[in-house]
Design a protein around this motif. Structure first.
Motif, short mmCIF file in Angstrom:
data_model
loop_
_atom_site.label_atom_id
_atom_site.label_comp_id
_atom_site.label_asym_id
_atom_site.label_seq_id
_atom_site.Cartn_x
_atom_site.Cartn_y
_atom_site.Cartn_z
N PRO A 137 -19.38 -7.31 -7.78
CA PRO A 137 -19.53 -6.07 -8.56
C PRO A 137 -18.76 -4.89 -7.97
O PRO A 137 -18.68 -3.84 -8.60
CB PRO A 137 -21.04 -5.82 -8.49
N LYS A 138 -18.20 -5.09 -6.78
CA LYS A 138 -17.49 -4.00 -6.11
C LYS A 138 -16.17 -4.52 -5.56
O LYS A 138 -16.11 -5.60 -4.98
CB LYS A 138 -18.35 -3.44 -4.97
N ALA A 139 -15.11 -3.73 -5.74
CA ALA A 139 -13.79 -4.10 -5.24
C ALA A 139 -13.68 -3.83 -3.75
O ALA A 139 -14.43 -3.03 -3.18
CB ALA A 139 -12.70 -3.33 -5.99
N ASP A 140 -12.72 -4.50 -3.10
CA ASP A 140 -12.47 -4.23 -1.69
C ASP A 140 -11.52 -3.04 -1.56
O ASP A 140 -11.21 -2.37 -2.55
CB ASP A 140 -11.90 -5.48 -1.00
N ALA A 141 -11.06 -2.78 -0.34
CA ALA A 141 -10.22 -1.60 -0.09
C ALA A 141 -8.89 -1.67 -0.83
O ALA A 141 -8.26 -0.65 -1.10
CB ALA A 141 -9.98 -1.44 1.41
N SER A 142 -8.44 -2.89 -1.16
CA SER A 142 -7.17 -3.07 -1.88
C SER A 142 -7.36 -3.13 -3.39
O SER A 142 -6.44 -3.51 -4.12
CB SER A 142 -6.48 -4.36 -1.40
N LEU A 143 -8.55 -2.79 -3.87
CA LEU A 143 -8.90 -2.80 -5.29
C LEU A 143 -8.83 -4.21 -5.88
O LEU A 143 -8.46 -4.40 -7.04
CB LEU A 143 -7.98 -1.84 -6.08
N ASN A 144 -9.17 -5.21 -5.05
CA ASN A 144 -9.28 -6.58 -5.51
C ASN A 144 -10.76 -6.97 -5.56
O ASN A 144 -11.55 -6.54 -4.72
CB ASN A 144 -8.54 -7.53 -4.58
N PHE A 145 -11.10 -7.82 -6.53
CA PHE A 145 -12.48 -8.26 -6.70
C PHE A 145 -12.60 -9.72 -6.26
O PHE A 145 -11.94 -10.59 -6.83
CB PHE A 145 -12.92 -8.13 -8.15
N PRO A 146 -13.42 -10.03 -5.25
CA PRO A 146 -13.65 -11.42 -4.87
C PRO A 146 -14.34 -12.18 -6.00
O PRO A 146 -15.32 -11.71 -6.57
CB PRO A 146 -14.55 -11.32 -3.63
N VAL A 147 -13.79 -13.35 -6.31
CA VAL A 147 -14.33 -14.22 -7.36
C VAL A 147 -14.52 -15.61 -6.77
O VAL A 147 -13.63 -16.14 -6.11
CB VAL A 147 -13.39 -14.29 -8.58
N GLU A 148 -15.71 -16.19 -6.98
CA GLU A 148 -16.02 -17.52 -6.44
C GLU A 148 -16.01 -18.55 -7.55
O GLU A 148 -16.68 -18.40 -8.57
CB GLU A 148 -17.38 -17.52 -5.74
N LEU A 149 -15.22 -19.62 -7.34
CA LEU A 149 -15.16 -20.74 -8.28
C LEU A 149 -15.85 -21.95 -7.67
O LEU A 149 -15.81 -22.15 -6.45
CB LEU A 149 -13.70 -21.10 -8.59
N GLU A 150 -16.46 -22.75 -8.51
CA GLU A 150 -17.06 -24.01 -8.07
C GLU A 150 -16.26 -25.15 -8.68
O GLU A 150 -16.03 -25.18 -9.89
CB GLU A 150 -18.52 -24.09 -8.50
N ILE A 151 -15.82 -26.10 -7.83
CA ILE A 151 -14.96 -27.19 -8.26
C ILE A 151 -15.60 -28.53 -7.92
O ILE A 151 -15.98 -28.77 -6.77
CB ILE A 151 -13.56 -27.11 -7.58
N ARG A 152 -15.73 -29.39 -8.93
CA ARG A 152 -16.24 -30.73 -8.72
C ARG A 152 -15.12 -31.62 -8.17
O ARG A 152 -14.06 -31.72 -8.78
CB ARG A 152 -16.77 -31.31 -10.03
N ASN A 153 -15.33 -32.23 -7.02
CA ASN A 153 -14.32 -33.09 -6.40
C ASN A 153 -14.23 -34.40 -7.17
O ASN A 153 -15.11 -34.74 -7.96
CB ASN A 153 -14.69 -33.35 -4.93
N ASN A 154 -13.13 -35.15 -6.93
CA ASN A 154 -13.03 -36.46 -7.58
C ASN A 154 -13.82 -37.49 -6.79
O ASN A 154 -14.40 -37.20 -5.73
CB ASN A 154 -11.57 -36.87 -7.73
N ALA A 155 -13.83 -38.72 -7.29
CA ALA A 155 -14.67 -39.76 -6.70
C ALA A 155 -14.30 -40.06 -5.25
O ALA A 155 -15.16 -40.42 -4.44
CB ALA A 155 -14.58 -41.03 -7.54
N SER A 156 -13.03 -39.92 -4.92
CA SER A 156 -12.58 -40.22 -3.56
C SER A 156 -12.59 -38.99 -2.65
O SER A 156 -12.12 -39.06 -1.51
CB SER A 156 -11.18 -40.84 -3.58
N ASN A 157 -13.10 -37.87 -3.15
CA ASN A 157 -13.15 -36.63 -2.37
C ASN A 157 -11.80 -36.25 -1.77
O ASN A 157 -11.67 -35.95 -0.58
CB ASN A 157 -14.20 -36.74 -1.26
#
Length: 352
Positions: free
Chosen positions: A242-262
């Motif tokens: 909800p808040k930007a860092d000093a460089s006016l960038n917003f951290p965004v977290e993605l969740e990724i499902r790995n494949n069967a062999s990781n």
């Protein structure tokens, strides 16, 4: 006498001619100096045009993969490691015992609690027989029953403490590190195993303020890794700061499902592609046209051979080019190099 007069006239004429030539050369030199001074007053700069360019509207940003779950399992009681049941790289399930530890104090306490419980049960049996013949009162029998119940609870507590000495996995994952061997003496806090879960990973990226509006929680995002060029993964936006860092960038977290062999590993470099791979026509200028940084929204435009400091409204970033929403029009020449030597209104000379 006549010869002297003629000589004086000739010398005077020669001096007059010399003075005329000197004055003429002086005026010429002054004119040339003025031209040189005028040329030297102009600052040499490089320039480009604000123009409509075809750009990819997909926003691309990078980050590093990290495991969704990771934990360092430490000893909770002092004791000697009797058995180690897993190796580095082994897959483990939740609750699986990883190491068996002989905890001296816990073992002694457990034995004492077991003995107390057995004694309390034997006493209760005697009191029950005596109560049938009137040898003890109801109150004495109730106290014996309470003693058995207390001993039973103490035994359970001691059994739990003894089981804590053994190390178990708190979730399903892989053993990334094993820091102990059979015979190792551990104290409370001694690090024993690192467990990571890479069946699902997180990718933390930064999205600038110009593009954060198009990112939504739950949005599907294509993800790639530079070390796995032929594979594509699907990511889902789980968190937007909800808040930007000093460089006016917003951290965004993605969740990724790995494949069967990781194939994806924690620590790998990842690239996220927000939006569709579509082309559009946008008014842009080179990123280098901005004074200081893009966030300054200031550009030197060239008008009548002068650099005019102009305020613009910048939009999305497209690599080396920045969208211009307002402030200048197509075909406007802008300074792309040499701004450090300019002030508003400085005379400029464009160099190739």
């Amino acid at each position: 006498m006549k010869r002297i007069i003629i000589t004086v006239i000739i010398v005077a004429a020669a001096l007059a001619g010399i003075m005329f030539l000197l004055n003429k050369n002086k005026a010429k030199n002054e004119a040339q100096t003025a031209v040189v001074a005028q040329k030297n007053a102009a600052v040499a700069v490089r320039a480009d045009m604000a123009d409509i360019r075809e750009v990819n509207t997909q926003y691309i940003t990078n980050g590093s993969f990290s495991p969704k779950q990771e934990v360092m399992l430490s000893a909770e009681a002092a004791g000697r490691v009797r058995r180690v049941l897993v190796e580095e790289g082994d897959a483990v399930r939740a609750g699986q015992t990883l190491a068996v530890v002989d905890a001296d104090k816990q073992s002694v306490d457990l034995a004492n609690m077991q003995a107390n419980y057995e004694n309390a049960k034997a006493d209760l049996a005697r009191y029950e027989n005596a109560f049938k013949t009137g040898g003890v009162t109801q109150q004495q029998l109730d106290q014996a029953k309470l003693k058995v119940e207390n001993a039973k609870n103490s035994l359970k507590s001691s059994q739990l403490s003894a089981s804590d000495a053994n190390i178990s996995a708190s979730f399903a994952g892989l053993v990334n590190k094993r820091n102990i061997e059979p015979g190792t003496y551990v104290s409370p806090g001694t690090q024993m195993f690192e467990i990571v879960n890479v069946s699902t990973l997180k990718l933390l990226v930064n999205v600038d303020e110009k593009n954060i509006g198009q990112v939504k929680v739950g949005q599907s995002v294509q993800v790639e890794s530079t070390v796995l060029p032929n594979q594509k993964f699907n990511g889902v936006v789980k968190f937007i700061a909800p808040k930007a860092d000093a460089s006016l960038n917003f951290p965004v977290e993605l969740e990724i499902r790995n494949n069967a062999s990781n194939d994806l590993k924690a620590g790998m470099y990842g690239t996220a592609y927000f939006g569709s791979d579509a082309k559009t026509q946008v008014l842009t200028v080179p990123r280098t046209a901005f004074v200081g940084s893009v966030s300054s929204n200031q550009i030197f435009v060239i008008k009548d051979d002068k650099a005019i400091l102009t305020k613009v409204v910048s939009g999305r970033s497209f690599g080396d080019y920045i969208e211009i929403i307002s402030g200048i029009e197509k075909g406007t020449p802008v300074v792309t190099s040499g701004q450090i030597n300019l002030l508003d209104g400085t005379q400029v000379e464009i160099i190739k």
